[in-house]
Design a protein around this motif. Structure first.
Motif, PDB file in Angstrom:
ATOM      1  N   SER A  82       0.801  -1.233   0.000  1.00 39.31           N
ATOM      2  CA  SER A  82       0.000   0.000   0.000  1.00 39.31           C
ATOM      3  C   SER A  82       0.831   1.278   0.000  1.00 39.31           C
ATOM      4  CB  SER A  82      -0.959   0.002   1.185  1.00 39.31           C
ATOM      5  OG  SER A  82      -0.239  -0.040   2.403  1.00 39.31           O
ATOM      6  N   SER A  83       2.008   1.277   0.584  1.00 42.44           N
ATOM      7  CA  SER A  83       2.792   2.502   0.673  1.00 42.44           C
ATOM      8  C   SER A  83       3.734   2.713  -0.507  1.00 42.44           C
ATOM      9  CB  SER A  83       3.605   2.498   1.975  1.00 42.44           C
ATOM     10  OG  SER A  83       4.532   1.413   1.966  1.00 42.44           O
ATOM     11  N   LEU A  84       3.782   1.749  -1.437  1.00 47.43           N
ATOM     12  CA  LEU A  84       4.713   1.849  -2.559  1.00 47.43           C
ATOM     13  C   LEU A  84       3.975   1.881  -3.895  1.00 47.43           C
ATOM     14  CD1 LEU A  84       7.441  -0.755  -1.489  1.00 47.43           C
ATOM     15  CD2 LEU A  84       7.497   1.724  -1.212  1.00 47.43           C
ATOM     16  N   VAL A  85       4.571   2.545  -4.848  1.00 47.17           N
ATOM     17  CA  VAL A  85       4.089   2.548  -6.218  1.00 47.17           C
ATOM     18  C   VAL A  85       4.313   1.144  -6.784  1.00 47.17           C
ATOM     19  CG1 VAL A  85       4.538   3.502  -8.520  1.00 47.17           C
ATOM     20  CG2 VAL A  85       4.634   4.991  -6.515  1.00 47.17           C
ATOM     21  N   ASP A  86       3.363   0.657  -7.576  1.00 50.45           N
ATOM     22  CA  ASP A  86       3.535  -0.648  -8.217  1.00 50.45           C
ATOM     23  C   ASP A  86       4.729  -0.588  -9.168  1.00 50.45           C
ATOM     24  OD1 ASP A  86       1.280  -1.490  -6.902  1.00 50.45           O
ATOM     25  OD2 ASP A  86      -0.010  -1.496  -8.669  1.00 50.45           O
ATOM     26  N   ARG A  87       5.697  -1.463  -8.916  1.00 51.08           N
ATOM     27  CA  ARG A  87       6.902  -1.532  -9.753  1.00 51.08           C
ATOM     28  C   ARG A  87       7.365  -2.975  -9.838  1.00 51.08           C
ATOM     29  NH1 ARG A  87      11.665   2.606  -8.588  1.00 51.08           N
ATOM     30  NH2 ARG A  87      12.651   0.598  -8.563  1.00 51.08           N
ATOM     31  N   LYS A  88       7.918  -3.312 -10.968  1.00 47.49           N
ATOM     32  CA  LYS A  88       8.600  -4.593 -11.117  1.00 47.49           C
ATOM     33  C   LYS A  88      10.083  -4.274 -11.308  1.00 47.49           C
ATOM     34  CE  LYS A  88       8.621  -8.972 -13.605  1.00 47.49           C
ATOM     35  NZ  LYS A  88       8.031  -9.761 -14.699  1.00 47.49           N
ATOM     36  N   VAL A  89      10.907  -4.870 -10.457  1.00 45.47           N
ATOM     37  CA  VAL A  89      12.334  -4.574 -10.443  1.00 45.47           C
ATOM     38  C   VAL A  89      13.119  -5.867 -10.600  1.00 45.47           C
ATOM     39  CG1 VAL A  89      14.212  -3.670  -9.011  1.00 45.47           C
ATOM     40  CG2 VAL A  89      11.988  -2.551  -8.973  1.00 45.47           C
ATOM     41  N   LEU A  90      14.173  -5.801 -11.383  1.00 47.87           N
ATOM     42  CA  LEU A  90      15.116  -6.901 -11.435  1.00 47.87           C
ATOM     43  C   LEU A  90      16.251  -6.534 -10.479  1.00 47.87           C
ATOM     44  CD1 LEU A  90      16.299  -9.063 -14.289  1.00 47.87           C
ATOM     45  CD2 LEU A  90      18.005  -8.008 -12.834  1.00 47.87           C
ATOM     46  N   PHE A  91      16.373  -7.300  -9.406  1.00 48.68           N
ATOM     47  CA  PHE A  91      17.421  -7.080  -8.414  1.00 48.68           C
ATOM     48  C   PHE A  91      18.584  -8.013  -8.723  1.00 48.68           C
ATOM     49  CE2 PHE A  91      19.362  -8.367  -4.327  1.00 48.68           C
ATOM     50  CZ  PHE A  91      19.878  -7.130  -3.946  1.00 48.68           C
ATOM     51  N   ILE A  92      19.774  -7.443  -8.869  1.00 52.63           N
ATOM     52  CA  ILE A  92      20.976  -8.248  -9.066  1.00 52.63           C
ATOM     53  C   ILE A  92      21.484  -8.642  -7.687  1.00 52.63           C
ATOM     54  CG2 ILE A  92      23.349  -8.299  -9.900  1.00 52.63           C
ATOM     55  CD1 ILE A  92      22.482  -6.318 -12.100  1.00 52.63           C
TER      56      ILE A  92
END
Length: 157
Positions: A82-92
């Motif tokens: 709820s507190s974050l913008v919807d994002r898809k991240v590739l974490f190395i």
């Protein structure tokens, strides 16, 4: 020419050797945090990671098919937080080129492949963590276009 592909169980022995190289860099610089002579993942953990599509490992291989480097990835999604913008991240999660052959543009080619992979998977960003003592890695990542996202501070007691 470097070829990059998804790692498989046949790559585990070479990945393990590279994991020891990375861990040695960390244990040499911060023996108060990292135990000497170990590595980040056990062979059993590697086998599990390799089977999970949300945690792909990609390897660079030379003309003989020998693994020359790797990138461990984790797809992270903030949808529903709820507190974050919807994002898809590739974490190395981990990145290594064999110390015996660094300086041959292998790391840049591995990273370029990952950037294309992240775009194909509709990621909004690529993130990673790097230890402050690892000046070479920091310069490498900055050269690739990374900038500081956050800083973790420490006060030793």
């Amino acid at each position: 020419m470097v070829k990059v592909r998804r790692a498989d169980t046949g790559d585990i022995d070479k990945i393990n050797k590279l994991l020891y190289q990375v861990h040695k860099v960390h244990s040499d610089a911060r023996p108060d945090i990292f135990k000497s002579g170990l590595k980040k993942y056990t062979t059993e953990e590697l086998q599990e990671i390799l089977m999970d599509d949300t945690t792909p490992i990609f390897v660079s291989v030379d003309d003989l098919g020998d693994v020359t480097g790797y990138i461990f990835c984790i797809y992270q999604d903030t949808e529903g937080i709820s507190s974050l913008v919807d994002r898809k991240v590739l974490f190395i999660d981990d990145f290594c080129v064999d110390s015996n052959i660094r300086g041959q543009n292998i790391g840049s080619q591995l990273y370029s492949f990952i950037e294309e992979e992240a775009a194909r998977n509709k990621c909004d960003a690529i993130t990673l963590n790097v230890w402050n003592f690892n000046d070479g890695a920091i310069k490498f990542y900055e050269k690739l276009g990374f900038s500081t996202l956050k800083i973790v501070l420490e006060k030793k007691l």
